[in-house]
Write a protein that holds these residues in place. Structure first.
Motif, PDB file in Angstrom:
ATOM      1  N   LEU A  19       0.864  -1.178   0.000  1.00  0.00           N
ATOM      2  CA  LEU A  19       0.000   0.000   0.000  1.00  0.00           C
ATOM      3  C   LEU A  19       0.900   1.226   0.000  1.00  0.00           C
ATOM      4  O   LEU A  19       1.630   1.478   0.958  1.00  0.00           O
ATOM      5  CB  LEU A  19      -0.900   0.016   1.231  1.00  0.00           C
ATOM      6  CG  LEU A  19      -1.804   1.250   1.370  1.00  0.00           C
ATOM      7  CD1 LEU A  19      -2.850   1.284   0.255  1.00  0.00           C
ATOM      8  CD2 LEU A  19      -2.481   1.287   2.736  1.00  0.00           C
ATOM      9  N   TRP A  20       0.852   1.983  -1.085  1.00  0.00           N
ATOM     10  CA  TRP A  20       1.689   3.168  -1.237  1.00  0.00           C
ATOM     11  C   TRP A  20       0.961   4.395  -0.681  1.00  0.00           C
ATOM     12  O   TRP A  20      -0.170   4.674  -1.074  1.00  0.00           O
ATOM     13  CB  TRP A  20       2.007   3.406  -2.708  1.00  0.00           C
ATOM     14  CG  TRP A  20       2.921   2.396  -3.324  1.00  0.00           C
ATOM     15  CD1 TRP A  20       2.589   1.154  -3.776  1.00  0.00           C
ATOM     16  CD2 TRP A  20       4.318   2.548  -3.564  1.00  0.00           C
ATOM     17  NE1 TRP A  20       3.686   0.519  -4.282  1.00  0.00           N
ATOM     18  CE2 TRP A  20       4.768   1.359  -4.170  1.00  0.00           C
ATOM     19  CE3 TRP A  20       5.229   3.580  -3.344  1.00  0.00           C
ATOM     20  CZ2 TRP A  20       6.096   1.164  -4.544  1.00  0.00           C
ATOM     21  CZ3 TRP A  20       6.544   3.406  -3.726  1.00  0.00           C
ATOM     22  CH2 TRP A  20       6.966   2.212  -4.306  1.00  0.00           C
ATOM     23  N   THR A  21       1.607   5.106   0.226  1.00  0.00           N
ATOM     24  CA  THR A  21       1.051   6.362   0.714  1.00  0.00           C
ATOM     25  C   THR A  21       1.479   7.506  -0.217  1.00  0.00           C
ATOM     26  O   THR A  21       2.391   7.345  -1.037  1.00  0.00           O
ATOM     27  CB  THR A  21       1.538   6.670   2.134  1.00  0.00           C
ATOM     28  OG1 THR A  21       2.964   6.886   2.103  1.00  0.00           O
ATOM     29  CG2 THR A  21       1.217   5.517   3.076  1.00  0.00           C
ATOM     30  N   ASP A  22       0.828   8.643  -0.074  1.00  0.00           N
ATOM     31  CA  ASP A  22       1.208   9.805  -0.885  1.00  0.00           C
ATOM     32  C   ASP A  22       2.670  10.164  -0.673  1.00  0.00           C
ATOM     33  O   ASP A  22       3.377  10.519  -1.626  1.00  0.00           O
ATOM     34  CB  ASP A  22       0.332  11.006  -0.516  1.00  0.00           C
ATOM     35  CG  ASP A  22      -1.073  10.902  -1.094  1.00  0.00           C
ATOM     36  OD1 ASP A  22      -1.353   9.910  -1.810  1.00  0.00           O
ATOM     37  OD2 ASP A  22      -1.895  11.802  -0.828  1.00  0.00           O
ATOM     38  N   GLN A  23       3.147  10.066   0.559  1.00  0.00           N
ATOM     39  CA  GLN A  23       4.535  10.405   0.853  1.00  0.00           C
ATOM     40  C   GLN A  23       5.495   9.436   0.179  1.00  0.00           C
ATOM     41  O   GLN A  23       6.516   9.833  -0.380  1.00  0.00           O
ATOM     42  CB  GLN A  23       4.772  10.403   2.366  1.00  0.00           C
ATOM     43  CG  GLN A  23       6.200  10.747   2.787  1.00  0.00           C
ATOM     44  CD  GLN A  23       6.639  12.127   2.335  1.00  0.00           C
ATOM     45  OE1 GLN A  23       5.832  13.064   2.293  1.00  0.00           O
ATOM     46  NE2 GLN A  23       7.906  12.283   1.980  1.00  0.00           N
ATOM     47  N   GLN A  24       5.166   8.157   0.193  1.00  0.00           N
ATOM     48  CA  GLN A  24       6.022   7.160  -0.457  1.00  0.00           C
ATOM     49  C   GLN A  24       6.028   7.348  -1.970  1.00  0.00           C
ATOM     50  O   GLN A  24       7.064   7.150  -2.618  1.00  0.00           O
ATOM     51  CB  GLN A  24       5.547   5.755  -0.086  1.00  0.00           C
ATOM     52  CG  GLN A  24       5.787   5.399   1.369  1.00  0.00           C
ATOM     53  CD  GLN A  24       5.121   4.099   1.771  1.00  0.00           C
ATOM     54  OE1 GLN A  24       4.080   3.705   1.214  1.00  0.00           O
ATOM     55  NE2 GLN A  24       5.698   3.410   2.754  1.00  0.00           N
ATOM     56  N   GLY A  25       4.880   7.730  -2.521  1.00  0.00           N
ATOM     57  CA  GLY A  25       4.828   8.011  -3.953  1.00  0.00           C
ATOM     58  C   GLY A  25       5.701   9.194  -4.313  1.00  0.00           C
ATOM     59  O   GLY A  25       6.418   9.172  -5.320  1.00  0.00           O
ATOM     60  N   LEU A  26       5.644  10.229  -3.484  1.00  0.00           N
ATOM     61  CA  LEU A  26       6.485  11.408  -3.706  1.00  0.00           C
ATOM     62  C   LEU A  26       7.963  11.044  -3.637  1.00  0.00           C
ATOM     63  O   LEU A  26       8.770  11.489  -4.462  1.00  0.00           O
ATOM     64  CB  LEU A  26       6.162  12.484  -2.663  1.00  0.00           C
ATOM     65  CG  LEU A  26       7.034  13.745  -2.684  1.00  0.00           C
ATOM     66  CD1 LEU A  26       6.896  14.486  -4.010  1.00  0.00           C
ATOM     67  CD2 LEU A  26       6.661  14.660  -1.515  1.00  0.00           C
TER      68      LEU A  26
END
Length: 227
Positions: A100-107
């Motif tokens: 599960l990718w969070t917005d922060q991890q995507g950034l």
């Protein structure tokens, strides 16, 4: 040549410069959707025997056993938890890795692995554009299967691991990015991620801008209009 004539020519030139990109974008979109609409569709039927062998590990498929989903943070809303768990459970026996990718991890993925895209990514006016865009980069980098959180699973998606890139058709034409599968470094996704900057224009209406910049229109256009 009189003043009014020169002024009129100047206005025409200015409008041509300002709206050239928009004219080209809408012309490309129109051509692509007409072409897609009249082109016969090819369908790859699932080979049940081959799928069974793939599940047993007797055949190596190009798409790795990874399930990707995204959300703002680690706390998935209750209304989508059942669908999320159904996809985890459906792939448990196949030893898939779930992420599960969070917005922060995507950034961080964009910043660390695709820094050339970071200015565009951060400049998107709508968060949904970042949500749509980051899934292409996740699949390009790691491969696997991306599934929207509001989509449940009633079986293992082995059949989606057969080809370099797989996505469903959508209404009325084109392909969807709700669920996609790809091998790492897929050439089609390579093109898509590098074309995101080209399609990043202000198009006045949120729905139109999102659809033409990061969602199904860009996938449909780039798969049918490679020029």
């Amino acid at each position: 040549m009189g003043f009014k004539t020169r002024l009129a020519l100047a206005v025409v030139v200015l409008l041509a410069v300002v709206f050239h990109a928009y004219v080209r974008i809408f012309a490309t979109v129109a051509y692509t959707y007409i072409y897609w609409g009249i082109l016969p569709k090819s369908i790859n039927w699932v080979d049940a025997a081959r799928e069974t062998r793939a599940r047993k590990g007797e055949i190596d498929l190009p798409v790795p056993k990874l399930i990707h989903q995204t959300w703002v943070d680690e706390h998935v809303p209750e209304k989508w938890q059942a669908a999320q768990q159904s996809c985890i459970d459906a792939h448990a026996a196949g030893n898939y890795t779930y992420k599960l990718w969070t917005d922060q991890q995507g950034l961080e993925l964009i910043r660390d692995e695709y820094p050339w895209f970071l200015p565009t990514y951060e400049a998107y006016p709508y968060s949904i554009q970042r949500v749509d865009a980051v899934r292409y980069f996740i699949l390009h980098k790691y491969g696997g299967i991306y599934i929207d959180l509001d989509m449940g699973c009633n079986r293992e998606l082995t059949f989606m691991r057969e080809h370099g890139f797989t996505a469903p058709l959508t209404y009325p034409v084109g392909i969807s990015n709700d669920v996609m599968a790809a091998q790492p470094g897929n050439a089609y996704l390579e093109r898509v991620i590098h074309r995101l900057q080209y399609w990043n224009h202000w198009l006045f209406i949120k729905y139109v801008q999102v659809m033409f910049s990061t969602v199904r229109s860009i996938l449909t256009i780039d798969i049918k209009h490679p020029g």
